[in-house]
Design an enzyme around this catalytic site. Structure first.
Site, PDB file in Angstrom:
ATOM      1  N   ARG A   1       0.883  -1.247   0.067  1.00 16.90           N
ATOM      2  CA  ARG A   1      -0.011  -0.014  -0.083  1.00 16.90           C
ATOM      3  C   ARG A   1       0.950   1.432   0.010  1.00 16.90           C
ATOM      4  NH1 ARG A   1       2.754   1.957   3.095  1.00 16.90           N
ATOM      5  NH2 ARG A   1       2.603   1.676   5.325  1.00 16.90           N
TER       6      ARG A   1
ATOM      7  N   HIS B   1       1.524   9.117  10.826  1.00 20.92           N
ATOM      8  CA  HIS B   1       1.802   8.717  12.313  1.00 20.92           C
ATOM      9  C   HIS B   1       0.522   9.422  13.191  1.00 20.92           C
ATOM     10  CE1 HIS B   1       5.946   7.821  12.383  1.00 20.92           C
ATOM     11  NE2 HIS B   1       6.143   8.792  11.386  1.00 20.92           N
TER      12      HIS B   1
ATOM     13  N   GLY C   1      11.076  -3.366   3.026  1.00 24.34           N
ATOM     14  CA  GLY C   1      11.612  -1.907   4.072  1.00 24.34           C
ATOM     15  C   GLY C   1      11.509  -0.983   3.144  1.00 24.34           C
TER      16      GLY C   1
ATOM     17  N   GLY D   1       8.855   1.120   2.903  1.00 25.11           N
ATOM     18  CA  GLY D   1       7.723   1.771   3.278  1.00 25.11           C
ATOM     19  C   GLY D   1       6.231   1.423   2.556  1.00 25.11           C
TER      20      GLY D   1
ATOM     21  N   SER E   1       5.698  -4.327   2.587  1.00 19.28           N
ATOM     22  CA  SER E   1       5.762  -5.850   2.172  1.00 19.28           C
ATOM     23  C   SER E   1       5.407  -6.515   3.266  1.00 19.28           C
ATOM     24  CB  SER E   1       7.217  -5.869   1.812  1.00 19.28           C
ATOM     25  OG  SER E   1       8.125  -5.886   2.912  1.00 19.28           O
TER      26      SER E   1
ATOM     27  N   ASP F   1      -1.825  -0.825   7.736  1.00 24.81           N
ATOM     28  CA  ASP F   1      -1.365  -1.596   6.595  1.00 24.81           C
ATOM     29  C   ASP F   1      -2.177  -2.834   6.030  1.00 24.81           C
ATOM     30  OD1 ASP F   1       0.341   0.178   6.980  1.00 24.81           O
ATOM     31  OD2 ASP F   1       2.144  -0.868   7.471  1.00 24.81           O
TER      32      ASP F   1
ATOM     33  N   TYR G   1      10.555   5.375  16.324  1.00 27.08           N
ATOM     34  CA  TYR G   1       9.155   5.059  16.592  1.00 27.08           C
ATOM     35  C   TYR G   1       8.549   5.020  18.116  1.00 27.08           C
ATOM     36  CZ  TYR G   1       4.642   2.723  15.123  1.00 27.08           C
ATOM     37  OH  TYR G   1       3.509   2.388  14.962  1.00 27.08           O
TER      38      TYR G   1
HETATM   39  P1  ADP Z   1       7.927  -2.786   4.898  1.00 30.59           P
HETATM   40  O1  ADP Z   1       6.804  -3.443   5.237  1.00 30.59           O
HETATM   41  O2  ADP Z   1       7.899  -1.146   5.009  1.00 30.59           O
HETATM   42  O3  ADP Z   1       8.222  -3.199   3.505  1.00 30.59           O
HETATM   43  P2  ADP Z   1       9.220  -4.004   7.182  1.00 30.59           P
HETATM   44  O4  ADP Z   1      10.415  -3.886   7.794  1.00 30.59           O
HETATM   45  O5  ADP Z   1       7.906  -3.780   7.863  1.00 30.59           O
HETATM   46  O6  ADP Z   1       9.332  -3.181   6.003  1.00 30.59           O
HETATM   47  O7  ADP Z   1       9.157  -5.572   6.657  1.00 30.59           O
HETATM   48  C1  ADP Z   1       9.966  -6.089   5.747  1.00 30.59           C
HETATM   49  C2  ADP Z   1      10.113  -7.404   6.272  1.00 30.59           C
HETATM   50  O8  ADP Z   1       8.866  -8.373   6.030  1.00 30.59           O
HETATM   51  C3  ADP Z   1      11.517  -8.269   5.645  1.00 30.59           C
HETATM   52  O9  ADP Z   1      12.695  -7.861   6.238  1.00 30.59           O
HETATM   53  C4  ADP Z   1      10.971  -9.736   5.682  1.00 30.59           C
HETATM   54  O10 ADP Z   1      11.040 -10.240   6.930  1.00 30.59           O
HETATM   55  C5  ADP Z   1       9.457  -9.739   5.734  1.00 30.59           C
HETATM   56  N1  ADP Z   1       8.917  -9.951   4.297  1.00 30.59           N
HETATM   57  C6  ADP Z   1       8.294  -9.043   3.584  1.00 30.59           C
HETATM   58  N2  ADP Z   1       7.991  -9.615   2.129  1.00 30.59           N
HETATM   59  C7  ADP Z   1       8.658 -10.825   2.295  1.00 30.59           C
HETATM   60  C8  ADP Z   1       8.845 -11.811   1.426  1.00 30.59           C
HETATM   61  N3  ADP Z   1       8.278 -11.777   0.091  1.00 30.59           N
HETATM   62  N4  ADP Z   1       9.511 -13.107   1.686  1.00 30.59           N
HETATM   63  C9  ADP Z   1      10.034 -13.061   3.095  1.00 30.59           C
HETATM   64  N5  ADP Z   1      10.113 -12.224   3.865  1.00 30.59           N
HETATM   65  C10 ADP Z   1       9.441 -11.085   3.605  1.00 30.59           C
HETATM   66 MG    MG Z   2       5.919  -3.166   7.528  1.00 24.99          MG
END
Ligand code: ADP
Ligand code: MG
Length: 393
Positions: A37, A44, A136, A138, A141, A186, A236
C-alpha cells in the site's frame, strides 16, 4: 523510465516453478495474493486513533501452496534480500501451544499469522512466497505477506470470512512475532483495498470508507529513494510515547480527541518537542479528513496542497523526514502538472508519493531523476484490489 515490476501472473508463474523444483514436480492447489500500500495522507495518525488515507497497490505478495497430511509445514520465499535460509520447516503444535518466533526472521511473519489464524488446529502444508513489493521501502511488504498468508490459510481451512477480524489478526501477528507495534492501516488496506478507490480509515472506530480515485488523467507516482537511515530503532516508540504524554497532559484519551485550542491552552505544560509532535498529529488528522473531502470533489489541487502541508509538518514538527525525501519532494513540485508530493510511510528514507496529471508523468520522472543524486525506483500506480484468490494456472 518507470520500474517494470513483475505482474501478478508472472509472480504466480515464478512461485509455481519454484514450488515444482522444491517439491519434486508437484503443482500447487492454491494461489492467492495481497497488495502492498501507499499512504496518500495521514502519517503517524493511526496510533493516535486518527484518520489515514491509503490505497492498495498493484505491487503484491503471492503465496502458492497445497495442504498435506500430517502436521509438517514447509515455507520457501523466492525473495532474495531476506535473511538465510530461504526455506523453513517446522511442525504445527497439535494443541494450543504457541508457535514461537525464531530464525530466520522473515518466517516470523508467517508463524505469527498461523498463530493468530482464527480457525485452529490447521493441517500441514507446503507454500512458496513471491513478491513485487520492495522490502523495507515503506510500501508495507510485511502486511502484504501477512495478509497473503492469511488468505492462503483461508483456502486450506475456511474461517467465517470476516475481513476486519482478518486484518486485526494480521496486525497481531506483526505485534507478537515481529515485535513491531504497528497500527491497523497496512493490514486494513491490504484486506479491504478496492480497484479505483482510496480507503479512508478511522483508526478509532475502525470504520473504513472507499473513496473513488479512478480518474484516467491522474497518476499516483511513487518514488523510492532506496535509502533507509537506520537510527537507533527507538524513533518510532519515542514518537508514540511523546504523543501519549501530550494526550495525558491534555486530559484526553488520545490526540484524536484534542483540538489545536486544547493544545495552545496547555502549551506551557508541554516541552517544545512534545508540543511539536502533538501539533503535527492534531493538524494531520484534520488535514486527512479534508483531503478525503477534496478527493470526493475531484479537487486535486486542494488535495495536493494538503499533501505538501503534510510533508512540511513531518519534516519540521514530527522530524521524521530526511534530506533525500525533502529533495525528492522539492524536485517533484518544480514540475508543471504535479498537484502535490510528500514523504510516505514511517520516514527516515523509503518513498515519496506524488499526485500528477497523467500527461506530465514522463517529464516529472525525468526532472526528479536529473535533480536527485542517487539511485531511484519509480512506480507508476493506480489504486488496486485488496487480497484475492487467484487461478493456479
Ligand atoms: P515494509 O513493510 O515497509 O516493507 P518491514 O520492515 O515492515 O518493511 O517488513 C519487511 C520484512 O518483512 C522483511 O525484512 C521480511 O522479514 C518480511 N518480508 C516481506 N516480504 C517478504 C517476502 N516476500 N519474503 C520473505 N519475507 C518477507
Ligand atoms: Mg512493514
Amino acid at each position: 523510465m518507470a520500474s517494470s515490476c513483475a505482474s501478478v501472473p508472472e509472480l504466480v508463474a515464478d512461485a509455481r516453478r519454484l514450488f515444482g523444483q522444491v517439491f519434486e514436480g508437484e503443482t500447487p492447489q492454491v494461489a492467492v495474493c495481497a497488495p502492498g500500500r501507499v499512504n496518500l495522507i495521514g502519517e503517524h495518525t493511526d496510533y493516535n486513533q486518527g484518520f489515514v488515507l491509503p490505497m492498495a497497490l498493484p505491487l503484491v505478495t503471492v503465496v502458492v501452496g497445497s495442504k498435506i497430511s500430517g502436521q509438517d509445514v514447509t515455507v520457501v520465499t523466492a525473495t532474495e534480500d531476506v535473511d538465510e535460509p530461504h526455506r523453513v520447516d517446522f511442525s504445527l503444535p497439535s494443541d494450543r501451544s504457541p508457535l514461537c518466533p525464531g530464525t530466520p526472521s522473515w518466517a516470523n511473519y508467517v508463524k505469527g499469522v498461523i498463530q493468530h489464524y482464527r480457525v485452529r488446529p490447521l493441517a500441514g502444508f507446503r507454500a512458496v512466497i513471491a513478491s513485487s513489493v520492495p522490502l523495507g521501502g515503506g510500501l508495507s511488504s510485511s502486511a502484504s505477506l501477512e495478509v497473503a498468508f492469511y488468505t492462503f490459510l483461508q483456502q486450506l481451512k475456511p474461517d467465517d470470512g470476516d475481513k476486519v477480524a482478518k486484518a486485526l489478526a494480521c496486525q497481531q501477528a506483526e505485534h507478537t512475532h515481529a515485535s513491531v507495534p504497528c497500527g491497523i492501516m497496512d493490514q486494513f488496506v491490504s484486506v479491504l483495498g478496492r480497484e479505483g478507490h482510496a480507503l479512508l480509515i478511522d483508526c478509532r472506530s475502525l470504520e473504513a470508507n472507499h473513496i473513488p480515485l479512478a480518474d484516467p488523467n491522474l497518476i499516483i507516482l511513487i518514488t523510492n529513494s532506496n535509502v533507509k537511515h537506520s537510527l537507533t530503532g527507538s524513533e518510532y516508540p519515542t514518537r508514540r510515547k511523546q504523543c501519549e504524554e501530550a494526550a495525558r497532559v491534555l486530559g484526553k484519551a488520545s490526540l484524536r480527541d484534542a483540538t489545536m485550542k486544547d493544545l495552545e491552552g496547555a502549551k506551557d505544560r508541554l516541552d517544545d518537542v512534545t508540543y511539536k509532535r502533538a501539533r503535527h498529529v492534531i493538524e494531520e488528522i484534520e488535514r486527512t479528513a479534508q483531503a478525503a473531502e477534496s478527493l470526493k470533489r475531484g479537487a486535486y489541487k486542494e488535495f495536493g496542497k494538503l499533501m505538501v502541508e503534510s510533508h512540511n509538518s513531518l519534516r519540521d514538527l514530527y522530524e521524521v523526514s530526511c534530506s533525500e525525501l525533502d529533495e525528492l519532494v522539492s524536485a517533484a513540485l518544480e514540475v508543471e502538472g504535479v498537484f502535490g508530493s510528500r514523504m510516505t510511510g514511517g520516514g527516515f528514507g523509503g518513498c515519496t508519493v506524488t499526485l500528477v496529471q497523467a500527461d506530465s508523468i514522463d517529464r516529472t520522472t525525468r526532472h526528479i531523476k536529473e535533480r536527485y543524486n542517487g539511485t531511484l525506483t519509480f512506480y507508476v500506480t493506480t489504486p488496486s484490489e485488496g487480497a484475492r484468490v487467484l487461478s493456479t494456472s
